[in-house]
Design a protein around this motif. Structure first.
Motif, PDB file in Angstrom:
ATOM      1  N   UNK A  25      -0.142  15.005  -5.708  1.00 47.58           N
ATOM      2  CA  UNK A  25      -1.354  15.515  -5.622  1.00 47.58           C
ATOM      3  C   UNK A  25      -2.399  14.541  -5.676  1.00 47.58           C
ATOM      4  N   UNK A  26      -3.589  14.192  -4.935  1.00 51.24           N
ATOM      5  CA  UNK A  26      -4.388  13.304  -4.884  1.00 51.24           C
ATOM      6  C   UNK A  26      -4.925  12.943  -3.588  1.00 51.24           C
ATOM      7  N   UNK A  27      -5.771  11.986  -3.564  1.00 51.79           N
ATOM      8  CA  UNK A  27      -6.183  11.121  -2.104  1.00 51.79           C
ATOM      9  C   UNK A  27      -5.536   9.812  -1.986  1.00 51.79           C
ATOM     10  N   UNK A  28      -4.729  10.056  -0.914  1.00 52.38           N
ATOM     11  CA  UNK A  28      -4.030   8.655  -0.586  1.00 52.38           C
ATOM     12  C   UNK A  28      -4.478   7.978   0.644  1.00 52.38           C
ATOM     13  N   UNK A  29      -4.625   6.623   0.664  1.00 53.02           N
ATOM     14  CA  UNK A  29      -5.054   5.770   1.791  1.00 53.02           C
ATOM     15  C   UNK A  29      -4.108   4.731   2.433  1.00 53.02           C
ATOM     16  N   UNK A  30      -4.175   4.660   3.573  1.00 55.04           N
ATOM     17  CA  UNK A  30      -3.277   3.646   4.276  1.00 55.04           C
ATOM     18  C   UNK A  30      -4.206   2.801   5.123  1.00 55.04           C
ATOM     19  N   UNK A  31      -4.313   1.542   4.794  1.00 58.39           N
ATOM     20  CA  UNK A  31      -5.279   0.836   5.292  1.00 58.39           C
ATOM     21  C   UNK A  31      -4.514  -0.092   6.296  1.00 58.39           C
ATOM     22  N   UNK A  32      -5.117  -1.178   6.888  1.00 56.23           N
ATOM     23  CA  UNK A  32      -4.691  -1.718   8.163  1.00 56.23           C
ATOM     24  C   UNK A  32      -3.496  -2.521   7.805  1.00 56.23           C
ATOM     25  N   UNK A  33      -3.341  -3.069   6.483  1.00 59.05           N
ATOM     26  CA  UNK A  33      -2.179  -3.930   6.502  1.00 59.05           C
ATOM     27  C   UNK A  33      -0.908  -3.025   6.258  1.00 59.05           C
ATOM     28  N   UNK A  34      -1.381  -1.909   5.527  1.00 60.80           N
ATOM     29  CA  UNK A  34      -0.077  -0.905   5.576  1.00 60.80           C
ATOM     30  C   UNK A  34       0.417  -0.294   7.415  1.00 60.80           C
ATOM     31  N   UNK A  35      -0.596  -0.047   7.652  1.00 59.89           N
ATOM     32  CA  UNK A  35      -0.494   0.603   9.197  1.00 59.89           C
ATOM     33  C   UNK A  35       0.390  -0.554   9.743  1.00 59.89           C
TER      34      UNK A  35
END
Length: 208
Positions: free
Chosen positions: A63-73
């Motif tokens: 539960x929550x807000x998750x972020x995938x940035x350029x490095x993870x992508x």
């Protein structure tokens, strides 16, 4: 390569992007301007995000807000490229994505991404924007989902700079982003491991 041969690769590009957890289950077929049918929601996640005392994942932790940035992508697509080594296809992404999961068992997926596929001299560019919504269920180590609404998801595609109908891609997008994936979750990091093209790919999100 002609456009007919290239078209299946558009679906592959989409599959790879939404591969932060592609589903094996059947799902409704959306279009780039329509909505999928609405299945009943069900979830085993609960209201308070938490990680086990030993760091083991629990469904609550999702539960929550998750972020995938350029490095993870980039790392995710590198794992896709490794799985597909020798196929003549190579992906390179630019952008980011946000996934929000609530305690009621619904999620939203908001990619802002361009994915380029180089295929035997042909350049395929798929652009994703907007958002989609769905429902999810989770055990302590696995998550599955079903799409609810895809009308706000924006998809465009070109082959060697010429616009092409992204409709075929939408079928794959309906299964994003956590269709059927193993996961681990800590206070700050969500890791999804999905089956892709006979191998596995790992996507990493960080909590916002």
């Amino acid at each position: 390569m002609n456009r007919r041969l290239a078209t299946p690769l558009l679906g592959l590009a989409a599959l790879a992007l939404v591969l932060p957890g592609c589903a094996a289950e059947s799902s409704p077929t959306p279009t780039s301007s329509g909505s999928a049918s609405k299945p009943a929601a069900s979830a085993s996640a609960s209201a308070t995000p938490s990680a086990g005392a030993t760091g083991e994942a629990t469904a609550d932790c999702l539960v929550g807000e998750w972020y995938m940035g350029q490095d993870e992508l980039t790392a995710f697509y590198q794992s896709i490229n490794e799985v597909m080594a020798g196929s003549g296809v190579e992906f390179s992404p630019v952008g980011s994505a946000t996934m929000t999961m609530d305690a009621a068992g619904t999620y939203s997926w908001a990619p802002s991404t361009e994915v380029t596929a180089q295929v035997s001299g042909v350049t395929i560019l798929v652009t994703f924007g907007g958002s989609m919504e769905g429902t999810y269920t989770a055990t302590a180590d696995r998550i599955t989902s079903s799409p609810l609404a895809t009308s706000a998801l924006e998809v465009t595609a070109t082959i060697d700079g010429v616009a092409t109908d992204p409709g075929a891609i939408s079928e794959q997008i309906a299964q994003a982003p956590v269709g059927d994936a193993a996961y681990t979750c800590t206070t700050d990091t969500l890791t999804l491991t999905s089956e892709v093209a006979g191998g596995s790919a790992t996507s990493v999100f960080h909590r916002r």
